[in-house]
Design an enzyme around this catalytic site. Structure first.
Site, mmCIF file in Angstrom:
data_model
loop_
_atom_site.group_PDB
_atom_site.id
_atom_site.type_symbol
_atom_site.label_atom_id
_atom_site.label_comp_id
_atom_site.label_asym_id
_atom_site.label_seq_id
_atom_site.Cartn_x
_atom_site.Cartn_y
_atom_site.Cartn_z
ATOM 1 N N GLU A 208 35.680 35.269 42.901
ATOM 2 C CA GLU A 208 34.019 35.872 43.164
ATOM 3 C C GLU A 208 33.095 34.467 42.744
ATOM 4 O OE1 GLU A 208 33.481 39.283 40.360
ATOM 5 O OE2 GLU A 208 33.944 40.531 42.384
ATOM 6 N N GLU B 104 40.123 44.038 44.855
ATOM 7 C CA GLU B 104 39.694 45.398 43.963
ATOM 8 C C GLU B 104 39.173 45.867 44.636
ATOM 9 O OE1 GLU B 104 37.554 43.178 41.260
ATOM 10 O OE2 GLU B 104 39.104 40.522 41.386
#
Ligand code: GAL
Length: 649
Positions: A142, A313
């Site tokens: 991320e 995710e």
């Protein structure tokens, strides 16, 4: 359509691993992602690598038939590295170093850190690049999470100066581009330029825009360094990065060009709680998520991945990081998973296998509880696995008929000069997307320089820095086009165009913006359309034009107009008006539109049409009575979904 899971062998006693791997495979999981935060275990001291445990973890997972997504651990530089080389830390806007003790404390511009990342990526890549169990790679974790794209370190300042010298060649050109004569900001040399922080009042907007561009290019450079190493050391394996939701601080399309597929991290309930949604929406969709949050990102990341994407995710239960963290409605984990597949995901991977009983994310659910009993999310993942097996494969998503042009630079420009508190480009784009989806339309989200041939309708929520290339692509497509407010309102340097906004668009759509104003919520402007009054939001432009208006402001000024199928909006319409605008352009483009029930959304994939119910009450699908269902049926309970064959009774 495969399932995956995020797993942290370093968090658990080794005697659990084999059982975990066996249970993953039994549940129907094919992919397991590991390693993204494991630097301190891989290299406990400078130069001393401990591969033994990770070798055993890889062997154990692979022996159970799982394919591994191996990660580079660069989101978490360990303590010894930070202590030895504190210059790798990012500095915040106040000039303070980011502290050790969570993650993402590094500066993208630190050459020292880049060298360390090259070293650890080479090491992990050499160790596992050709391992038969390793099927893909994830770079870092991320990028930008926790506001970490932009750093104000000495390394960033130097990188910025070099970037400016490359862009402008002469400091005179920079002075002209930024308009530095204003307030005596002129520079005599590139070496005099600092990052745009710690100024008394607002910094120069062109300076800030260039800092955003520079920071974005640093993320691209950082990711590319890792991708190039992995390509060399791990031939034939795909490389991805897990991007975030509602995050715009760097150009994801630019990073995506160095990846084989895009992936993103989908937390529908956390995003609903943390972003701009109304209290009514937050309560109504509390346990389901807003019907367009996931879909918007699925369609965006399909664009970033040039057709190929995963959910890396997926929220499996309550998260820990939003203001409030409700549990999903039973059935929602299943529904989110199918929604991703309906939008073309190759893999949906859950975060995480088991809830951690320690550290920052103790209160974040997993597929299993901390005591290792399968949780609700795990049971629903197993249900999807069974359904996928029953359904067989599905063709990938073909191109949609509608494109929405997504510009990271536009979001930066609005953020630098919002003119009205809360005027966020991303929100404007999301609302236009929502209006399309309420009509049952599929949407591709594309960069402003995309080839637009084949699209019947193109939505440009706003392109302040509208380029000739985009105009040419729009023209060549023959599509019906809708431009939102502030389009063409800036040159690439960030100036008001000499011919006034919408700048280069005027040649094709003869309107001129002679004044803009912003208004506090509740102050209008009022927009009249076929005898009905609607509210504009925050913004009003005064248009000079001979074109007939399609809607007017209460003083008679043009609020919406069109010329040869190109439409222009002089305000940000409230949802009810936006629905009419979008329905009008969709009909003009000959697209079939539906009036979907509140909370119902559709998506086509292959020969199937999927319907999802996000409402807290039951709904019905809009399928014909004789539709042949392959999932569910005409009744959509809360969290329910259905899929039927298109055009086949
Ligand atoms: C993501 C992150 C994961 C984990 C998760 C919790 O943003 O990539 O490492 O923190 O959030 O929801």
């Amino acid at each position: 359509m495969k399932l995956g899971v995020c797993y942290y062998p370093e968090h658990w006693p080794e005697d659990l691993w084999a059982d975990d791997a066996r249970r993953m495979a039994e549940l129907g999981i094919s992919w397991v992602r590991i390693g993204e935060f494991a630097w301190s275990r891989i290299e406990p001291e400078p130069g001393r690598f401990d591969w033994a445990w990770l070798d055993r973890a890889v062997e154990t997972l692979a022996a159970a038939g799982l394919r591994i997504v191996m990660c580079t651990p660069t989101a978490t530089p360990p303590k010894w590295l930070v202590d030895a080389k504190p210059e790798i830390l990012a500095l915040d806007a106040q000039g303070r170093p980011r502290g050790f003790g969570s993650r993402r404390h590094y500066c993208f511009s630190s050459q020292t850190y880049l060298a360390e990342c090259v070293r650890i990526t080479e090491a992990v890549g050499a160790r596992y690049g050709r391992h038969p169990g390793v099927g893909a790679w994830q770079t870092d974790n991320e990028f930008g999470c926790h506001d970490t794209t932009i750093s104000y370190s000495a390394a960033a300042a130097q990188g910025f100066r070099d970037w400016l010298a490359g862009r402008y060649q002469s400091v005179d050109a920079l002075n002209r581009a930024w308009g530095t004569v204003f307030w005596s900001q002129e520079y005599g040399d590139f070496s005099e330029v600092d990052p745009p922080n710690l100024t008394v009042t607002e910094a120069n907007p062109s300076h800030r825009l260039d800092y955003n561009r520079f920071a974005s290019s640093e993320v691209v450079r950082f990711n590319r360094a890792q991708s190039e190493i992995l390509r060399r050391l791990s031939p034939g394996r795909d490389i991805t990065h897990n991007f975030m939701g509602f995050y715009t601080e760097f150009d994801h399309f630019a990073v995506g060009r160095d990846l084989d597929f895009a992936s993103w991290d989908s937390y529908p309930l956390g995003f609903l709680e943390q972003f701009w949604f109304s209290e009514e929406e937050k309560l109504g969709y509390l346990r389901q998520g807003h019907p367009d949050i996931s879909a918007f990102h699925h369609d965006l990341y399909r664009g970033v991945g040039r057709g190929r994407w995963w959910v890396m995710e997926q929220q499996p239960g309550p998260v820990n990081w939003a203001r409030y963290n409700p549990a999903p409605l039973p059935g929602m984990v299943r529904s989110w998973t199918w929604e991703a597949f309906a939008h073309g995901a190759e893999v949906v991977s859950y975060f995480r296998w088991r809830q951690a009983p320690f550290a920052q994310e103790q209160m974040h659910a997993g597929l299993n509880r901390p005591d290792n009993v399968l949780d609700q999310g795990g049971a629903e993942a197993a249900e999807v696995a069974g359904e996928v097996a029953g359904l067989g494969g599905l063709a990938p998503c073909g191109p949609a008929a509608v494109a929405l042009l997504f510009s990271y630079e536009a979001d930066w420009q609005f953020a630098i000069q919002p003119h009205a508190q809360g005027f966020r480009w991303l929100r404007l784009a999301f609302e236009m997307y929502s209006a399309l989806r309420r009509l049952g339309l599929d949407v591709d989200i594309l960069p402003p320089d995309a080839d637009l041939s084949g699209y019947a309708l193109v939505i440009a929520p706003s392109l302040p820095m509208l380029s000739e290339a985009t105009l040419a692509a729009l023209e060549a497509s023959g599509a019906v086009v809708l431009f939102g407010p502030r389009t063409g309102s800036r040159t690439p340097e960030g100036h008001i165009p000499a011919n006034l906004p919408p700048g280069p668009l005027q040649a094709r759509l003869p309107v001129r913006v002679t004044r803009v104003e912003s208004l506090r919520p509740g102050a209008g402007p009022v927009v009249e359309h076929y005898g009905r009054s609607f509210a504009g939001r925050l913004w009003r432009e005064v248009l000079e034009s001979d074109l007939a208006p399609l809607a007017t402001f209460s003083d008679g000024g043009t609020a919406w107009t069109a010329h040869s199928s190109w439409h222009y909006l002089a305000t940000w319409p409230e949802a009810a008006l936006l629905d009419l605008v979008i329905a009008r352009v969709a009909l003009e483009a000959d697209l079939p539109v539906l009036a979907l029930e509140e909370g119902v959304r559709l998506r086509r994939r292959g020969d199937l049409l999927f319907a999802f119910n996000f409402a807290p009450e039951g709904r019905r699908t809009p399928a014909p009575a004789d539709a042949r269902y392959v999932l569910g049926g005409p009744e959509l309970p809360p969290a329910g979904l259905a899929a039927w064959k298109i055009g086949a009774p």
